[in-house]
Design a protein around this motif. Sequence first.
Motif, PDB file in Angstrom:
ATOM      1  N   LEU A   1       1.176  -0.877  -0.149  1.00 39.20           N
ATOM      2  CA  LEU A   1       0.001   0.161   0.072  1.00 39.20           C
ATOM      3  C   LEU A   1       0.362   0.915  -0.306  1.00 39.20           C
ATOM      4  O   LEU A   1       0.404   2.299   0.667  1.00 39.20           O
ATOM      5  N   LEU A   2       2.120   1.238  -0.162  1.00 39.59           N
ATOM      6  CA  LEU A   2       3.026   2.241  -0.027  1.00 39.59           C
ATOM      7  C   LEU A   2       3.303   3.005  -1.164  1.00 39.59           C
ATOM      8  O   LEU A   2       4.647   3.401  -0.908  1.00 39.59           O
ATOM      9  N   GLY A   3       3.097   2.448  -2.391  1.00 43.37           N
ATOM     10  CA  GLY A   3       2.981   3.214  -3.992  1.00 43.37           C
ATOM     11  C   GLY A   3       4.167   1.805  -4.759  1.00 43.37           C
ATOM     12  O   GLY A   3       4.370   0.674  -3.785  1.00 43.37           O
ATOM     13  N   GLY A   4       4.270   2.040  -6.101  1.00 40.24           N
ATOM     14  CA  GLY A   4       5.218   0.918  -6.922  1.00 40.24           C
ATOM     15  C   GLY A   4       5.356   2.441  -8.163  1.00 40.24           C
ATOM     16  O   GLY A   4       5.072   3.170  -7.498  1.00 40.24           O
ATOM     17  N   GLY A   5       5.252   1.021  -9.274  1.00 37.22           N
ATOM     18  CA  GLY A   5       5.480   1.663 -10.185  1.00 37.22           C
ATOM     19  C   GLY A   5       3.790   1.291 -10.499  1.00 37.22           C
ATOM     20  O   GLY A   5       3.591   1.176 -10.055  1.00 37.22           O
ATOM     21  N   GLY A   6       3.905   2.088 -12.330  1.00 39.31           N
ATOM     22  CA  GLY A   6       2.969   2.175 -13.122  1.00 39.31           C
ATOM     23  C   GLY A   6       1.972   2.843 -12.316  1.00 39.31           C
ATOM     24  O   GLY A   6       1.961   3.861 -11.901  1.00 39.31           O
ATOM     25  N   VAL A   7       0.585   2.591 -12.087  1.00 38.01           N
ATOM     26  CA  VAL A   7      -0.507   3.014 -12.351  1.00 38.01           C
ATOM     27  C   VAL A   7      -0.678   3.219 -10.375  1.00 38.01           C
ATOM     28  O   VAL A   7      -0.793   4.493 -10.122  1.00 38.01           O
ATOM     29  N   ASP A   8       0.087   2.151  -9.676  1.00 38.28           N
ATOM     30  CA  ASP A   8       0.431   2.595  -8.406  1.00 38.28           C
ATOM     31  C   ASP A   8       1.091   3.961  -7.933  1.00 38.28           C
ATOM     32  O   ASP A   8       0.740   4.706  -6.951  1.00 38.28           O
ATOM     33  N   GLY A   9       2.347   3.859  -8.493  1.00 38.44           N
ATOM     34  CA  GLY A   9       3.238   4.804  -7.982  1.00 38.44           C
ATOM     35  C   GLY A   9       2.227   6.354  -8.758  1.00 38.44           C
ATOM     36  O   GLY A   9       2.960   7.578  -8.213  1.00 38.44           O
ATOM     37  N   ALA A  10       1.784   6.511  -9.858  1.00 38.36           N
ATOM     38  CA  ALA A  10       1.306   7.231 -10.599  1.00 38.36           C
ATOM     39  C   ALA A  10       0.783   8.162  -9.853  1.00 38.36           C
ATOM     40  O   ALA A  10       0.010   9.330  -9.370  1.00 38.36           O
ATOM     41  N   ILE A  11      -0.613   7.164  -9.247  1.00 35.93           N
ATOM     42  CA  ILE A  11      -1.427   7.602  -7.725  1.00 35.93           C
ATOM     43  C   ILE A  11      -1.059   7.915  -7.123  1.00 35.93           C
ATOM     44  O   ILE A  11      -1.546   9.218  -6.505  1.00 35.93           O
ATOM     45  N   HIS A  12       0.400   7.184  -6.047  1.00 34.37           N
ATOM     46  CA  HIS A  12       0.295   7.966  -5.505  1.00 34.37           C
ATOM     47  C   HIS A  12       1.283   9.249  -5.245  1.00 34.37           C
ATOM     48  O   HIS A  12       1.902  10.184  -4.711  1.00 34.37           O
ATOM     49  N   ARG A  13       1.784   9.444  -6.676  1.00 36.34           N
ATOM     50  CA  ARG A  13       2.911  11.074  -7.177  1.00 36.34           C
ATOM     51  C   ARG A  13       1.472  12.353  -6.980  1.00 36.34           C
ATOM     52  O   ARG A  13       2.162  13.343  -6.697  1.00 36.34           O
ATOM     53  N   LYS A  14       0.512  11.324  -7.895  1.00 33.72           N
ATOM     54  CA  LYS A  14      -0.814  12.595  -8.128  1.00 33.72           C
ATOM     55  C   LYS A  14      -1.166  13.243  -6.775  1.00 33.72           C
ATOM     56  O   LYS A  14      -1.384  14.084  -6.015  1.00 33.72           O
ATOM     57  N   GLY A  15      -1.218  11.720  -5.796  1.00 34.35           N
ATOM     58  CA  GLY A  15      -2.182  11.976  -4.225  1.00 34.35           C
ATOM     59  C   GLY A  15      -1.511  12.551  -3.755  1.00 34.35           C
ATOM     60  O   GLY A  15      -2.116  13.270  -2.775  1.00 34.35           O
TER      61      GLY A  15
END
Length: 175
Positions: free
Chosen positions: A27-41
């Motif tokens: 739940l702490l971010g990663g690559g792809g969609v996950d990374g993009a959501i965490h960066r923008k969130g």
Amino acid sequence: MPELRAVRGDITEQQVDAIVNAANSSLLGGGGVDGAIHRKGGPETLAACRALRASHYGGGLKTGQAVATTAGNLPAQWVIHTVGPVWSATEDRSALLASCFRESLRVADELGARTIAFPAISTGIFGWPMDDGARIAVDTVRTTPTKVEQVSFVLFGDDALKIFAGALQGDQGPK
């Protein structure tokens, strides 16, 4: 049944009540969609995920489950995090992939969300074949009772958009 549509775009820019994150179990971010959501969130979304890890999800979120946090700086109100399965040629994990969609809709209903945007869960680095992933996504959303009024499958590329559009029209293509 909600209105279902496939759109080409960036899931982090969708004007919906909830966006679904194809999260990793930490739940702490990663690559792809996950990374993009965490960066923008931004920090609010990450802080909410850290709080989940510190409480109910100390061992991480299990595959097929879903949980919501604030969307932080995203245009949505909530992010629904779900962990998709890694595709396997020797083990049928389609029930876990379907669970991601069912559980995300359940969480959306609990939140009162009326519009939701899904990515093509597990079809990126987790290797799920796009045509099968689209079929499972569309079939699951169509058969899951929900109060959500509009479901958007937000696809990054033209090939994925074409495959999801075909699944929405019932065209499964060659087997």
